[in-house]
Write a protein that holds these residues in place. Structure first.
Motif, PDB file in Angstrom:
ATOM      1  N   VAL B  34      -6.654   4.203   1.799  1.00 48.03           N
ATOM      2  CA  VAL B  34      -5.820   4.275   0.592  1.00 48.03           C
ATOM      3  C   VAL B  34      -5.077   2.955   0.387  1.00 48.03           C
ATOM      4  O   VAL B  34      -5.018   2.420  -0.722  1.00 48.03           O
ATOM      5  CB  VAL B  34      -4.817   5.440   0.706  1.00 48.03           C
ATOM      6  N   GLY B  35      -4.551   2.424   1.480  1.00 43.65           N
ATOM      7  CA  GLY B  35      -3.816   1.162   1.405  1.00 43.65           C
ATOM      8  C   GLY B  35      -4.703   0.038   0.900  1.00 43.65           C
ATOM      9  O   GLY B  35      -4.290  -0.747   0.042  1.00 43.65           O
ATOM     10  N   VAL B  55       3.262   2.657  -8.909  1.00 42.54           N
ATOM     11  CA  VAL B  55       4.134   3.829  -8.965  1.00 42.54           C
ATOM     12  C   VAL B  55       3.995   4.641  -7.672  1.00 42.54           C
ATOM     13  O   VAL B  55       4.982   5.050  -7.063  1.00 42.54           O
ATOM     14  CB  VAL B  55       3.781   4.712 -10.185  1.00 42.54           C
ATOM     15  N   TYR B  56       2.747   4.828  -7.236  1.00 43.87           N
ATOM     16  CA  TYR B  56       2.493   5.593  -6.016  1.00 43.87           C
ATOM     17  C   TYR B  56       3.217   4.968  -4.816  1.00 43.87           C
ATOM     18  O   TYR B  56       3.875   5.673  -4.046  1.00 43.87           O
ATOM     19  CB  TYR B  56       0.984   5.688  -5.763  1.00 43.87           C
ATOM     20  N   ILE B  57       3.116   3.653  -4.692  1.00 42.31           N
ATOM     21  CA  ILE B  57       3.724   2.992  -3.533  1.00 42.31           C
ATOM     22  C   ILE B  57       5.238   3.202  -3.528  1.00 42.31           C
ATOM     23  O   ILE B  57       5.830   3.541  -2.509  1.00 42.31           O
ATOM     24  CB  ILE B  57       3.355   1.489  -3.501  1.00 42.31           C
ATOM     25  N   GLU B  58       5.859   3.057  -4.699  1.00 35.98           N
ATOM     26  CA  GLU B  58       7.314   3.260  -4.757  1.00 35.98           C
ATOM     27  C   GLU B  58       7.693   4.705  -4.431  1.00 35.98           C
ATOM     28  O   GLU B  58       8.639   4.965  -3.693  1.00 35.98           O
ATOM     29  CB  GLU B  58       7.865   2.888  -6.140  1.00 35.98           C
ATOM     30  N   LEU B  59       6.921   5.664  -4.994  1.00 29.86           N
ATOM     31  CA  LEU B  59       7.226   7.077  -4.743  1.00 29.86           C
ATOM     32  C   LEU B  59       7.102   7.399  -3.258  1.00 29.86           C
ATOM     33  O   LEU B  59       7.955   8.068  -2.672  1.00 29.86           O
ATOM     34  CB  LEU B  59       6.265   7.981  -5.518  1.00 29.86           C
ATOM     35  N   ALA B  60       6.024   6.928  -2.637  1.00 30.91           N
ATOM     36  CA  ALA B  60       5.759   7.311  -1.254  1.00 30.91           C
ATOM     37  C   ALA B  60       6.724   6.634  -0.292  1.00 30.91           C
ATOM     38  O   ALA B  60       7.126   7.220   0.708  1.00 30.91           O
ATOM     39  CB  ALA B  60       4.318   6.960  -0.877  1.00 30.91           C
ATOM     40  N   ARG B  61       7.109   5.399  -0.614  1.00 33.68           N
ATOM     41  CA  ARG B  61       7.961   4.673   0.325  1.00 33.68           C
ATOM     42  C   ARG B  61       9.418   5.111   0.256  1.00 33.68           C
ATOM     43  O   ARG B  61      10.181   4.850   1.170  1.00 33.68           O
ATOM     44  CB  ARG B  61       7.894   3.166   0.053  1.00 33.68           C
ATOM     45  N   ALA B  99       0.938   3.942   1.385  1.00 31.82           N
ATOM     46  CA  ALA B  99       1.850   3.007   0.740  1.00 31.82           C
ATOM     47  C   ALA B  99       2.301   1.928   1.721  1.00 31.82           C
ATOM     48  O   ALA B  99       2.370   0.752   1.379  1.00 31.82           O
ATOM     49  CB  ALA B  99       3.056   3.755   0.199  1.00 31.82           C
ATOM     50  N   TYR B 100       2.579   2.356   2.969  1.00 31.39           N
ATOM     51  CA  TYR B 100       3.010   1.366   3.962  1.00 31.39           C
ATOM     52  C   TYR B 100       1.883   0.395   4.281  1.00 31.39           C
ATOM     53  O   TYR B 100       2.087  -0.813   4.397  1.00 31.39           O
ATOM     54  CB  TYR B 100       3.490   2.073   5.234  1.00 31.39           C
ATOM     55  N   THR B 142      -2.715 -11.885   9.954  1.00 33.51           N
ATOM     56  CA  THR B 142      -1.287 -11.856   9.633  1.00 33.51           C
ATOM     57  C   THR B 142      -0.790 -10.420   9.507  1.00 33.51           C
ATOM     58  O   THR B 142       0.349 -10.107   9.846  1.00 33.51           O
ATOM     59  CB  THR B 142      -1.019 -12.579   8.302  1.00 33.51           C
ATOM     60  N   ALA B 143      -1.680  -9.528   9.011  1.00 28.73           N
ATOM     61  CA  ALA B 143      -1.235  -8.166   8.734  1.00 28.73           C
ATOM     62  C   ALA B 143      -1.227  -7.284   9.978  1.00 28.73           C
ATOM     63  O   ALA B 143      -0.554  -6.257   9.995  1.00 28.73           O
ATOM     64  CB  ALA B 143      -2.126  -7.539   7.656  1.00 28.73           C
ATOM     65  N   ILE B 144      -1.976  -7.684  11.027  1.00 25.66           N
ATOM     66  CA  ILE B 144      -2.122  -6.808  12.199  1.00 25.66           C
ATOM     67  C   ILE B 144      -0.800  -6.340  12.812  1.00 25.66           C
ATOM     68  O   ILE B 144      -0.642  -5.146  13.071  1.00 25.66           O
ATOM     69  CB  ILE B 144      -3.035  -7.470  13.273  1.00 25.66           C
ATOM     70  N   PRO B 145       0.186  -7.241  13.023  1.00 23.35           N
ATOM     71  CA  PRO B 145       1.422  -6.724  13.626  1.00 23.35           C
ATOM     72  C   PRO B 145       2.052  -5.607  12.795  1.00 23.35           C
ATOM     73  O   PRO B 145       2.490  -4.591  13.356  1.00 23.35           O
ATOM     74  CB  PRO B 145       2.347  -7.940  13.665  1.00 23.35           C
ATOM     75  N   SER B 146       2.058  -5.759  11.466  1.00 24.21           N
ATOM     76  CA  SER B 146       2.728  -4.710  10.700  1.00 24.21           C
ATOM     77  C   SER B 146       1.835  -3.475  10.564  1.00 24.21           C
ATOM     78  O   SER B 146       2.343  -2.357  10.471  1.00 24.21           O
ATOM     79  CB  SER B 146       3.223  -5.244   9.350  1.00 24.21           C
ATOM     80  N   ILE B 147       0.504  -3.647  10.603  1.00 23.63           N
ATOM     81  CA  ILE B 147      -0.375  -2.471  10.624  1.00 23.63           C
ATOM     82  C   ILE B 147      -0.133  -1.686  11.919  1.00 23.63           C
ATOM     83  O   ILE B 147      -0.052  -0.454  11.908  1.00 23.63           O
ATOM     84  CB  ILE B 147      -1.854  -2.880  10.493  1.00 23.63           C
TER      85      ILE B 147
END
Lengths: 222, 221
Positions: B34-35, B55-61, B99-100, B142-147
């Motif tokens: 989904v992300g 909109v989805y990202i804001e709602l879910a987060r 969303a995250y 770059t994204a791995i730590p936050s994933i």
């Protein structure tokens, strides 16, 4: 659609908003305590002392790995059984969220302080600033710009996590919602979808402006 | 502490940990899908989808998983949409996690310098090749730590599933406290179970992070 009215029946709406008040109050008290303790913790985390570092690291990893709900159970039920310490749900919540929030906040403070390049410090020294002046005019303003957006984000996370306290018996917005649904079981059989939908949007409108502010500051100060 | 008691109920915890892990892993995998879709819709500025994703990202987060679950599990059946507890759990976790993950992937893509795009294209790579060999490897690194942080976060979030009557770790602990009043033992085993699940995951991600740090080209290492 007919059952939407259950939201506005009697003082239901007021009760829901009152529940939201409890949620926000708990999170704001925890956030305030976390900021104060987190600033201290952050400074401690930058120290080179191996014992201090190890203790801080252990604390941070604990709050990162153990779910907040487990911490709530440990404090609320565990303390009562082991130390015969009967905490109210609210007190347990503030203790747990502060323990967690101060650890996370400390890490953000540490990150903000260590992200400032060494040459900023060296240049200040070369310009003849005293230690105090260096912190006051050079390091802190830069650290604050990095810290504030992230700290605001942590605030929204803490508000959201407050929803867990209903599971240790605190009557907050979600619990008020389920009470309203139970009371209107026969008058409004479809009430659940509207009430929980309303709670969803109450949380959203409490957190969204804060998230927007964090995003805006981040962009502005980047 | 009653070791015998703990030994007797260990199998229950193992079974519950299996459920926690299964739901968590499914949720994480679907969240990544989904992300990635949301991230693509925003990256390539797909007209309507881009707004929907926003909109989805804001709602879910900005809403808690527990509230999302209550809506799915107790709310939706009232208007005829009946989902099993497990489906609700996975849908809820994916709704939150997607969303995250989208945000992590986006910040990874944004961290790749524009010069990398341009150099790749000027070397004659097609846009697809450029994405595949130049942009994605760096963005993912770059994204791995936050994933990884999201994965740990999502497994922690599964602890609220007990509220919709799924027999996960939290549920077993609550059960043992309720039935035998063995609070200490039940909570100790609960904490250890989460440590056993999450510590290896968190260590694995920091190893992966170290291995993938080849994206530092041109920057500080």
């Amino acid at each position: 659609m007919r059952d939407l009215a259950v939201l506005f029946k009697g003082n239901n709406l007021q009760r829901l908003l009152g529940g939201l008040g409890v949620t926000l109050e708990l999170s704001l008290v925890s956030v305030a305590l976390s900021i104060v303790l987190g600033l201290l913790a952050g400074v401690l985390m930058t120290l080179k002392n191996p014992v201090v570092r190890a203790v801080m690291r252990l604390w941070l990893e604990t709050v990162r790995i153990v779910p907040q709900l487990v911490l709530l159970f440990l404090v609320y039920f565990g303390m009562a059984k082991t130390f015969n310490l009967q905490l109210s749900g609210e007190a347990a919540a503030v203790i747990v969220f502060t323990f967690w929030g101060a650890g996370e906040m400390g890490d953000l403070v540490r990150g903000a302080i260590t992200s400032i390049p060494v040459h900023q410090r060296e240049s200040s020294a070369a310009l003849g600033l005293t230690r105090g002046q260096t912190w006051r005019f050079v390091l802190l303003p830069q650290a604050a710009r990095r810290l504030i957006p992230q700290a605001i984000n942590l605030t929204t996370r803490m508000i959201k996590t407050t929803s867990l306290v209903m599971l240790i018996g605190v009557v907050e917005v979600l619990k008020v919602g389920s009470q309203i649904i139970d009371a209107a079981r026969y008058d409004a059989p479809q009430g659940a979808v509207w009430v929980y939908g309303a709670v969803f949007f109450l949380y959203f409108f409490a957190c969204w402006p804060i998230s927007l502010a964090a995003g805006w500051l981040e962009k502005r100060w980047a | 502490m009653d070791i015998e008691f703990m030994r007797r109920f260990l199998p229950m915890y193992v079974k519950a940990a299996g459920l926690t892990l299964r739901l968590g892993a499914t949720g994480i995998a679907l969240s990544l899908v989904v992300g990635a879709l949301c991230c693509l819709a925003r990256q390539f500025r797909v007209p309507v989808l881009r707004r929907v994703a926003g909109v989805y990202i804001e709602l879910a987060r900005n809403t808690p998983l527990l509230v999302q679950l209550f809506f799915l599990y107790f709310g939706l059946p009232k208007i005829g949409v009946k989902l099993s507890a497990e489906t609700c759990a996975i849908v809820g976790l994916t709704f939150l996690g997607g969303a995250y993950m989208a945000e992590s992937l986006r910040s990874g893509l944004e961290a790749v310098d524009a010069i990398q795009h341009e150099s790749g294209l000027s070397l004659g790579l097609t846009p697809m090749q450029n994405m595949r060999y130049v942009i994605l490897p760096q963005a993912l690194a770059t994204a791995i730590p936050s994933i990884g942080a999201n994965a740990v976060f999502l497994i922690k979030e599964t602890s609220v599933f007990s509220a919709v009557a799924l027999a996960d770790l939290m549920y077993v602990a609550k059960d043992l406290i309720g039935m035998y009043y063995r609070t200490d033992e039940a909570l100790l085993m609960l904490t250890l179970a989460y440590l056993a699940l999450l510590l290896p995951l968190s260590i694995a991600f920091s190893l992966l992070e170290r291995r993938l740090r080849h994206a530092g080209f041109g920057g500080a290492v």
